[in-house]
Design a protein around this motif. Structure first.
Motif, short mmCIF file in Angstrom:
data_model
loop_
_atom_site.label_atom_id
_atom_site.label_comp_id
_atom_site.label_asym_id
_atom_site.label_seq_id
_atom_site.Cartn_x
_atom_site.Cartn_y
_atom_site.Cartn_z
N GLY A 158 -60.90 69.34 39.37
CA GLY A 158 -61.36 68.13 40.06
C GLY A 158 -60.64 67.92 41.37
O GLY A 158 -61.20 67.39 42.33
N GLY A 159 -59.38 68.35 41.44
CA GLY A 159 -58.65 68.31 42.71
C GLY A 159 -59.19 69.30 43.71
O GLY A 159 -59.25 69.02 44.91
N MET A 160 -59.61 70.45 43.21
CA MET A 160 -60.24 71.45 44.09
C MET A 160 -61.52 70.88 44.70
O MET A 160 -61.78 71.06 45.89
CB MET A 160 -60.54 72.72 43.29
CG MET A 160 -59.32 73.39 42.70
SD MET A 160 -59.78 74.78 41.62
CE MET A 160 -58.21 75.11 40.81
N LEU A 161 -62.31 70.20 43.85
CA LEU A 161 -63.53 69.58 44.37
C LEU A 161 -63.20 68.44 45.34
O LEU A 161 -63.94 68.21 46.30
CB LEU A 161 -64.39 69.05 43.22
CG LEU A 161 -65.69 68.34 43.62
CD1 LEU A 161 -66.58 69.24 44.48
CD2 LEU A 161 -66.44 67.85 42.39
N THR A 162 -62.08 67.77 45.11
CA THR A 162 -61.66 66.72 46.03
C THR A 162 -61.42 67.28 47.43
O THR A 162 -61.87 66.71 48.43
CB THR A 162 -60.39 66.03 45.52
OG1 THR A 162 -60.67 65.40 44.25
CG2 THR A 162 -59.89 64.97 46.49
N HIS A 163 -60.72 68.41 47.50
CA HIS A 163 -60.54 69.07 48.80
C HIS A 163 -61.90 69.31 49.46
O HIS A 163 -62.11 69.00 50.64
CB HIS A 163 -59.84 70.43 48.61
CG HIS A 163 -58.37 70.36 48.39
ND1 HIS A 163 -57.50 69.80 49.29
CD2 HIS A 163 -57.60 70.84 47.36
CE1 HIS A 163 -56.26 69.92 48.83
NE2 HIS A 163 -56.29 70.54 47.67
N ARG A 164 -62.82 69.88 48.69
CA ARG A 164 -64.12 70.23 49.25
C ARG A 164 -64.91 68.99 49.66
O ARG A 164 -65.52 68.97 50.75
CB ARG A 164 -64.93 71.05 48.24
CG ARG A 164 -66.28 71.48 48.79
CD ARG A 164 -67.09 72.29 47.80
NE ARG A 164 -68.32 72.77 48.42
CZ ARG A 164 -69.25 73.48 47.81
NH1 ARG A 164 -69.10 73.82 46.53
NH2 ARG A 164 -70.34 73.86 48.46
N PHE A 165 -64.88 67.97 48.83
CA PHE A 165 -65.66 66.77 49.14
C PHE A 165 -65.16 66.11 50.42
O PHE A 165 -65.95 65.70 51.28
CB PHE A 165 -65.58 65.77 47.98
CG PHE A 165 -66.51 64.60 48.15
CD1 PHE A 165 -67.80 64.66 47.67
CD2 PHE A 165 -66.10 63.45 48.81
CE1 PHE A 165 -68.68 63.59 47.84
CE2 PHE A 165 -66.96 62.38 48.99
CZ PHE A 165 -68.26 62.45 48.50
N VAL A 166 -63.85 66.02 50.58
CA VAL A 166 -63.31 65.39 51.78
C VAL A 166 -63.66 66.21 53.02
O VAL A 166 -63.98 65.65 54.08
CB VAL A 166 -61.79 65.19 51.66
CG1 VAL A 166 -61.21 64.61 52.95
CG2 VAL A 166 -61.46 64.28 50.48
N ALA A 167 -63.62 67.54 52.89
CA ALA A 167 -63.97 68.38 54.04
C ALA A 167 -65.44 68.22 54.43
O ALA A 167 -65.77 68.20 55.61
CB ALA A 167 -63.67 69.85 53.71
N GLU A 168 -66.32 68.07 53.43
CA GLU A 168 -67.75 68.03 53.71
C GLU A 168 -68.32 66.62 53.85
O GLU A 168 -69.30 66.42 54.58
CB GLU A 168 -68.51 68.78 52.61
CG GLU A 168 -68.17 70.26 52.54
CD GLU A 168 -68.96 71.02 51.48
OE1 GLU A 168 -69.94 70.46 50.95
OE2 GLU A 168 -68.58 72.18 51.18
N ARG A 169 -67.75 65.65 53.15
CA ARG A 169 -68.28 64.29 53.18
C ARG A 169 -67.18 63.26 53.41
O ARG A 169 -67.18 62.17 52.83
CB ARG A 169 -69.01 63.98 51.86
CG ARG A 169 -70.21 64.84 51.56
CD ARG A 169 -71.29 64.78 52.65
NE ARG A 169 -71.70 63.42 52.96
CZ ARG A 169 -72.68 62.78 52.32
NH1 ARG A 169 -73.35 63.39 51.34
NH2 ARG A 169 -73.02 61.56 52.66
N GLY A 170 -66.25 63.60 54.26
CA GLY A 170 -65.10 62.73 54.51
C GLY A 170 -65.45 61.38 55.08
O GLY A 170 -64.65 60.45 55.00
N GLU A 171 -66.66 61.25 55.64
CA GLU A 171 -67.05 59.95 56.19
C GLU A 171 -67.20 58.88 55.11
O GLU A 171 -67.19 57.69 55.41
CB GLU A 171 -68.37 60.09 56.97
CG GLU A 171 -69.63 60.18 56.13
CD GLU A 171 -69.91 61.55 55.56
OE1 GLU A 171 -70.95 61.73 54.89
OE2 GLU A 171 -69.09 62.47 55.80
N LEU A 172 -67.30 59.31 53.85
CA LEU A 172 -67.45 58.35 52.76
C LEU A 172 -66.12 57.87 52.20
O LEU A 172 -66.09 56.91 51.43
CB LEU A 172 -68.26 58.99 51.61
CG LEU A 172 -69.69 59.42 51.93
CD1 LEU A 172 -70.31 60.08 50.70
CD2 LEU A 172 -70.53 58.23 52.37
N ILE A 173 -65.03 58.54 52.57
CA ILE A 173 -63.74 58.34 51.91
C ILE A 173 -62.69 57.82 52.87
O ILE A 173 -62.56 58.33 53.98
CB ILE A 173 -63.26 59.68 51.29
CG1 ILE A 173 -64.28 60.22 50.29
CG2 ILE A 173 -61.90 59.52 50.64
CD1 ILE A 173 -64.50 59.33 49.10
#
Length: 322
Positions: A158-173
Motif C-alpha cells: 500500500g505504501g508502494m501504491l502511495t508513491h505511485r498515486f502521489v506521482a500520478e494524482r498528486g493534485e488530489l493530495i
C-alpha cells in the motif's frame, strides 16, 4: 495444503466477519461508526468496496479532513483499521478515514498494483490509482470533505501504491506517508518499470524499520523472498526522488528520539512550502509502527507504546493545505 486450508477457512468465515459492517446510509449525517461503501468500479463481476469511518463530530455543514489508508499485501481494510488505530484517532481529532480494499480471493490475499509490484494486480494492470481516486470522489459525493485536506497513507504494498498515486494524482493530495514501502523494484528477466515524474510537489513522510526483512531499508532482495528475486530500491532512493520532485535544496535537520531508537531527518522548506521527512526506527521490522504492535514490546524497549499513527497525523496537520 495448509495454506489452501487457511484460505478456504477464511473464505467461509469472511462473510461472518464482515456482516456486522453495515452499508453507509443514504443520509446527510450518518451516525458515528465504520461503514462499507461500494464504488462503481468492478472486478470479476463484483463491485470494489472500501470502509469509511465517520467520527462522532461529523456534521454535514462542516467539511472534515479525509485520510485514505492503504493496507499491505495480503491484508484487509478491516485488519488495517484495527492495526493502525486511525479510526480511534479520527474520533479524537475529528476527521474521516477511508480504507480501500485491494483485489484478492474471497476478500482475502488483497493487494495492489503499484506499477513495479505486486502479484496479479500488477500482472493484470489493475487500475488501482483510478480506484483510489474513485474512493476519494465517492466520499466527497456522500459526505462533506475538505478538498484541501485530503491525505494518503500506505503500508508496504500500500505504501508502494502511495508513491505511485502521489506521482500520478498528486493534485488530489495535500500530503502522504509511506510505511516500509519501496518506491521501485525489479524482477530478473523482466523490464524495469519507472515511476512517472510528479506534476506538483507534495509533502512526504517516509517511515521504515532498519530490521525490516521483507522490504530492506537499504534495498536489495528480501532475505525471506524464497525463489522470488525481487530487488527493491532503498529508502534513500525514495527520499532522493521526493527531494528532487519537491525541489528541496536545504540540508536536513537531524535529531534522535527515544534513546536514539528513532532517527528523524527533515528537509524544509521545499517548493510550495512542502517538506520531506525520513523516519527510521531502530530494531523495527515489517509492521505498522502503532500502539497495536508497540504496546506488545517490553516496557524497557525505547519503542514501547510508540504511536506512529499519531506521528503521521501530526505530519499531515503540519503541512500546508492543498
Amino acid at each position: 495444503m495448509k495454506i489452501f486450508a487457511h484460505i478456504l477457512l477464511f473464505s467461509i468465515c469472511m462473510p461472518i466477519l464482515t456482516s456486522c459492517i453495515s452499508s453507509l446510509p443514504d443520509t446527510r449525517e450518518p451516525a458515528s461508526g465504520t461503514y462499507r461503501v461500494a464504488t462503481e468500479i468492478r472486478f470479476q463481476l463484483a463491485t470494489r468496496n472500501f470502509l469509511l469511518h465517520v467520527p462522532p463530530g461529523y456534521s454535514a455543514d462542516k467539511p472534515l479532513p479525509l485520510v485514505v489508508v492503504l493496507h499491505g499485501a495480503f491484508s484487509t481494510a478491516t485488519q488495517t483499521e484495527q492495526e493502525t488505530g486511525f479510526s480511534a484517532l479520527a474520533d479524537a481529532e475529528n476527521f474521516l478515514v477511508a480504507y480501500p480494499e485491494g483485489i484478492g480471493l474471497f476478500g482475502y490475499l488483497q493487494h495492489w498494483n503499484a506499477g513495479h509490484c505486486c502479484g496479479k494486480a500488477a500482472d493484470d494492470g489493475i487500475d488501482d490509482v483510478g480506484f483510489v481516486a474513485e474512493v476519494i470522489a465517492t466520499v466527497q459525493r456522500r459526505l462533506n470533505v475538505d478538498a484541501q485536506r485530503i491525505y494518503l497513507a500506505g503500508m508496504s504494498n500500500g505504501g508502494m501504491l502511495t508513491h505511485r498515486f502521489v506521482a500520478e494524482r498528486g493534485e488530489l493530495i495535500a500530503a502522504a506517508a509511506v510505511v516500509c514501502g519501496a518506491i521501485g523494484s525489479t524482477l530478473e528477466g523482466q523490464p524495469a518499470w519507472a515511476l512517472s515524474s510528479p506534476q506538483q510537489p507534495v509533502s512526504m513522510l517516509l517511515i521504515h524499520g532498519d530490521a525490516d526483512q521483507h522490504v530492506p531499508l537499504a534495498g536489495g532482495v528480501s532475505p525471506l523472498a524464497g525463489r522470488e528475486s525481487r530487488n527493491y530500491s532503498s529508502l534513500d532512493e525514495a527520499v532522493n526522488y521526493w527531494l528532487e520532485a519537491n525541489r528541496c535544496s536545504t540540508e536536513p535537520r537531524r535529531r534522535f528520539m527515544r534513546d536514539t531508537s528513532i532517527e528523524l531527518r527533515v528537509w524544509e522548506p521545499c517548493q510550495d512550502a512542502t517538506r520531506v521527512e525520513r523516519l527510521v526506527l531502530s530494531g523495527w521490522e515489517h509492521q505498522w509502527p502503532g500502539v497495536f504492535f508497540t504496546h506488545q514490546l517490553p516496557t524497557d524497549n525505547p519503542l514501547h507504546a510508540y504511536d506512529g499513527t499519531q506521528k503521521i497525523w501530526n505530519f499531515f496537520q503540519g503541512t500546508t493545505a492543498r
